[in-house]
Design a protein around this motif. Sequence first.
Motif, mmCIF file in Angstrom:
data_model
loop_
_atom_site.group_PDB
_atom_site.id
_atom_site.type_symbol
_atom_site.label_atom_id
_atom_site.label_comp_id
_atom_site.label_asym_id
_atom_site.label_seq_id
_atom_site.Cartn_x
_atom_site.Cartn_y
_atom_site.Cartn_z
ATOM 1 N N ALA A 58 -4.271 6.820 -2.085
ATOM 2 C CA ALA A 58 -3.522 5.585 -1.833
ATOM 3 C C ALA A 58 -3.533 4.749 -3.105
ATOM 4 C CB ALA A 58 -4.166 4.822 -0.699
ATOM 5 N N ASP A 93 0.286 7.899 5.113
ATOM 6 C CA ASP A 93 -0.478 6.801 5.702
ATOM 7 C C ASP A 93 0.044 6.401 7.066
ATOM 8 O OD1 ASP A 93 -2.625 6.154 4.229
ATOM 9 O OD2 ASP A 93 -1.579 4.761 2.906
ATOM 10 N N ARG A 141 9.031 6.893 4.653
ATOM 11 C CA ARG A 141 8.475 5.732 3.944
ATOM 12 C C ARG A 141 9.400 4.535 4.052
ATOM 13 N NH1 ARG A 141 4.311 7.212 0.502
ATOM 14 N NH2 ARG A 141 4.293 9.388 -0.189
ATOM 15 N N ASN A 177 0.834 -1.187 0.000
ATOM 16 C CA ASN A 177 0.000 0.000 0.000
ATOM 17 C C ASN A 177 0.878 1.249 0.000
ATOM 18 O OD1 ASN A 177 -2.219 1.530 0.036
ATOM 19 N ND2 ASN A 177 -2.981 0.868 2.021
ATOM 20 N N LEU A 178 0.467 2.267 -0.738
ATOM 21 C CA LEU A 178 1.298 3.461 -0.836
ATOM 22 C C LEU A 178 0.402 4.672 -1.022
ATOM 23 C CD1 LEU A 178 4.498 4.194 -1.692
ATOM 24 C CD2 LEU A 178 3.304 4.739 -3.775
ATOM 25 N N ARG A 179 0.648 5.712 -0.235
ATOM 26 C CA ARG A 179 -0.152 6.926 -0.375
ATOM 27 C C ARG A 179 0.740 8.071 -0.827
ATOM 28 N NH1 ARG A 179 -5.221 8.489 1.424
ATOM 29 N NH2 ARG A 179 -5.502 6.496 2.453
ATOM 30 N N ARG A 180 0.247 8.798 -1.819
ATOM 31 C CA ARG A 180 1.032 9.921 -2.348
ATOM 32 C C ARG A 180 0.176 11.171 -2.466
ATOM 33 N NH1 ARG A 180 3.529 6.958 -7.597
ATOM 34 N NH2 ARG A 180 1.531 5.904 -7.511
ATOM 35 N N ASN A 181 0.828 12.324 -2.488
ATOM 36 C CA ASN A 181 0.121 13.573 -2.783
ATOM 37 C C ASN A 181 -0.003 13.708 -4.286
ATOM 38 O OD1 ASN A 181 -0.019 14.402 -0.100
ATOM 39 N ND2 ASN A 181 2.011 15.301 -0.181
ATOM 40 N N LEU A 225 -0.486 -1.507 -4.736
ATOM 41 C CA LEU A 225 0.402 -1.932 -5.815
ATOM 42 C C LEU A 225 0.764 -3.400 -5.696
ATOM 43 C CD1 LEU A 225 3.083 0.888 -5.372
ATOM 44 C CD2 LEU A 225 1.008 1.022 -6.696
ATOM 45 N N LYS A 246 2.970 24.066 -9.772
ATOM 46 C CA LYS A 246 3.717 24.964 -8.901
ATOM 47 C C LYS A 246 3.427 24.710 -7.435
ATOM 48 C CE LYS A 246 2.673 28.589 -12.195
ATOM 49 N NZ LYS A 246 3.802 29.136 -12.918
ATOM 50 N N VAL A 305 -2.268 15.774 -7.661
ATOM 51 C CA VAL A 305 -3.141 16.920 -7.946
ATOM 52 C C VAL A 305 -4.446 16.415 -8.537
ATOM 53 C CG1 VAL A 305 -1.342 18.640 -8.263
ATOM 54 C CG2 VAL A 305 -2.082 17.285 -10.206
ATOM 55 N N VAL A 312 -0.158 23.230 -6.312
ATOM 56 C CA VAL A 312 -0.368 21.896 -5.752
ATOM 57 C C VAL A 312 -0.944 21.903 -4.357
ATOM 58 C CG1 VAL A 312 1.273 20.591 -7.125
ATOM 59 C CG2 VAL A 312 2.075 21.817 -5.125
ATOM 60 N N ASP A 313 -0.609 22.929 -3.554
ATOM 61 C CA ASP A 313 -1.126 22.844 -2.182
ATOM 62 C C ASP A 313 -2.595 23.215 -2.099
ATOM 63 O OD1 ASP A 313 0.021 25.152 -2.997
ATOM 64 O OD2 ASP A 313 1.483 25.237 -1.358
ATOM 65 N N ILE A 354 11.250 8.436 -13.960
ATOM 66 C CA ILE A 354 12.010 8.224 -12.725
ATOM 67 C C ILE A 354 11.311 7.156 -11.900
ATOM 68 C CG2 ILE A 354 12.841 9.283 -10.595
ATOM 69 C CD1 ILE A 354 12.980 11.916 -11.923
ATOM 70 N N GLN A 410 -4.694 13.381 -1.436
ATOM 71 C CA GLN A 410 -3.824 12.278 -1.021
ATOM 72 C C GLN A 410 -4.516 10.996 -1.437
ATOM 73 O OE1 GLN A 410 -2.751 12.615 3.098
ATOM 74 N NE2 GLN A 410 -1.027 13.901 2.527
ATOM 75 N N GLU A 417 6.260 5.212 -13.419
ATOM 76 C CA GLU A 417 7.275 5.147 -12.366
ATOM 77 C C GLU A 417 7.634 3.701 -12.022
ATOM 78 O OE1 GLU A 417 4.327 6.561 -12.235
ATOM 79 O OE2 GLU A 417 3.397 6.446 -10.264
#
Lengths: 220, 290
Positions: free
Chosen positions: A102, B25, B31, A64-68, A105, B69, A70, A94-95, B137, A100, A155
Motif C-alpha cells: 500500500a 484493498d 479502483r 490510500n492505494l495498494r499495488r502489486n 499518497l 515477466k 515485485v 512477477v507472480d 506514464i 502487494q 508516475e
Amino acid sequence: MGFCLEVSGEFACFTRPEMKVERVSYDVITPSAARSIFEAILWKPAIQWQVTQIDVLNPIKWMNLRRNEVESIVSARTAQTAMKEGVGDLGIYVDEQRQQRASLLLKDVRYRIYAQFSMTDQAGPQDSAAKFADMFRRRAEKGQCFNQPYLGCREFSCDFELVSDKSDAVEPIEETRDLGFMLYDLDYTDSASPSPLFFRAQMKNGCVMVPSRDSQEVRG
Amino acid sequence: MSLNNRYEFIFLFDVKDGNPNGDPDAGNLPRVDAETGQGLVTDVCLKRKVRNYVGLVKEETPPYEIYIKEKAVLNRNNLRAYEALELKHESKKLPKKEEDAKKVTQWMCRNFFDIRTFGAVMSTEINTGQVRGPIQINFARSIDPIVSAEHSITRMAVTTEKEAEQQSGDNRTMGRKFTVPYGLYRCHGYVSANLAKQTGFSEDDLQLFWDALINMLDHDRSASRGEMSPCALYVFKHESPLGNAPARKLFELVEVKKISEGPARSFKDYQVIVDQDKLPQGVELIKLLD
C-alpha cells in the motif's frame, strides 16, 4: 541566482525513509524532491541547486492505494554470468515474487518552491552563473525540461510554471505545524553509500523555510 | 538512432462490462478515487500490458526480451543464448569496477525492451545504480464517475469432497464479480529524448511502444476484463529534445466531453475536441488512433 517555480500534480508520494515498504508520504515535499524538480529542468555538473523555501498552496489531503509490486531488483551478478556464458535465465517472474504494497499518497498538491544555484568546483572557465540563470529561465518559461519533473515517484508527474511576478500569487494555506524530522537530502560525498541528512521542518502559515546544507540545523 | 524529440501522449481507452484494474484493498473492486468517484487504472497496470504485448509480438528474443515477466505468458525454455558481449578496451578514469557495472547496465538495456523503456533498479556491488527509462506514464482516470456493479455468479461444482458432503451432493458454490458498465479512461504519458539516449531507446522502440498501446488490449482478454478497447492515441511531438511547450498546455488542448443524456454506455456518447488552432509553435500533433 534565485528562482521560484509553482508546481502542481494530482498525486505525490515523498516517501518517509522509515516507512519504505508500505510507503507513507511526508506531509509536504522534501527539499531533495524539490531540488530534483529544478534539476529535471536544468542541471550541469558545474551547478548545484539549493532549495530555500517551500510554500504549501493546497490543503494537505491523503489517499490510500495498494499495488502489486515485485520484491527483487535486477541482479548484476546474474547478468554478468549470462553475459560471459552467453546463456542465462534473467527474468523476474512477477507472480512468484509479488508483494502487494500500500502507499499513502498526497492528493492535489500545489507548491511554490524557491531555490537558488551556486557554482561548484567543476565549473569551467567559460561557465558563468548568468549563463546558467538565462538557460534555466528560458527553459522554465517555455516549459522545456530534460525529463518531465515528478513528485516523489515517476508516475506522479507534475506541471511547473516559472513565477516571476509574485504580486498576484496565491497565499499559502493558513496552517502552522511542526512536521518533525524530515529528510533534507542525501549526502553523496561517498557515492558508494549516500547518507541521509535530516532537519526539523516547521510549517508556519503554510510556509517551510529550508536551511542551507552547511547550517547547524541539518544533521546526518 | 536515439530520439531527437520530446513527446507527450494522451491515450484514451474504454471498458464495457469489465473490471479494468481491481483494487486489492477493496476486494478487487474497480479502483475508484473516493473523492470524485472517477475510476483509476494504475501506471503499473498499463505497463504490464505493454510488456506482455511486446513479449508476445517479439517472441521474447533479444533485443526485445522482457525482464519483468508473467509466468502464464511464458514458461518456455529457460535458457537462451545472448549475443556475446563485445569487450572494448577503453582506458577511462573511472575505477574498473564501476566500468564493469556500466557495462552490465548497458548490456541489460540492449537486450531487454522493458529496461530500455521503463528503466530498472540494478543492484551492483557499488551502489544501486538505477536506469531511468525515457517513458513516464501517469495513472489513467475515467472522464466521468464510474459505477461498480456487483454480480453474484454460481458454479455448478465444488472444490473439495468435504463441501460435496456438506451440501449432500448439491455441489454449488457462489462467487462474486465486479464490473464497470462503461468507463472511458484517459491516460497521460511522457517520453524524454534525453533519457532515451542514456538507455539506448531508439525510434524503432518508440514505434513499437505506440503499437503496443494501440494493440495491447486486444491481447489481454480475460473473464474479468470485459470488453476493453483503445479509443484514441494522440501524440504531441516537439521539435527539440527539451520540448517546445509545457506539457500541461498541450494536454489542455484535448477535451473529452459527454454529449449524450443519461449514463454513457459507449465511446459514441463522448466527443473528443482538439483545439488545433492553439497548438504552440514547434509542436506537431500526430493522431495515431482517432
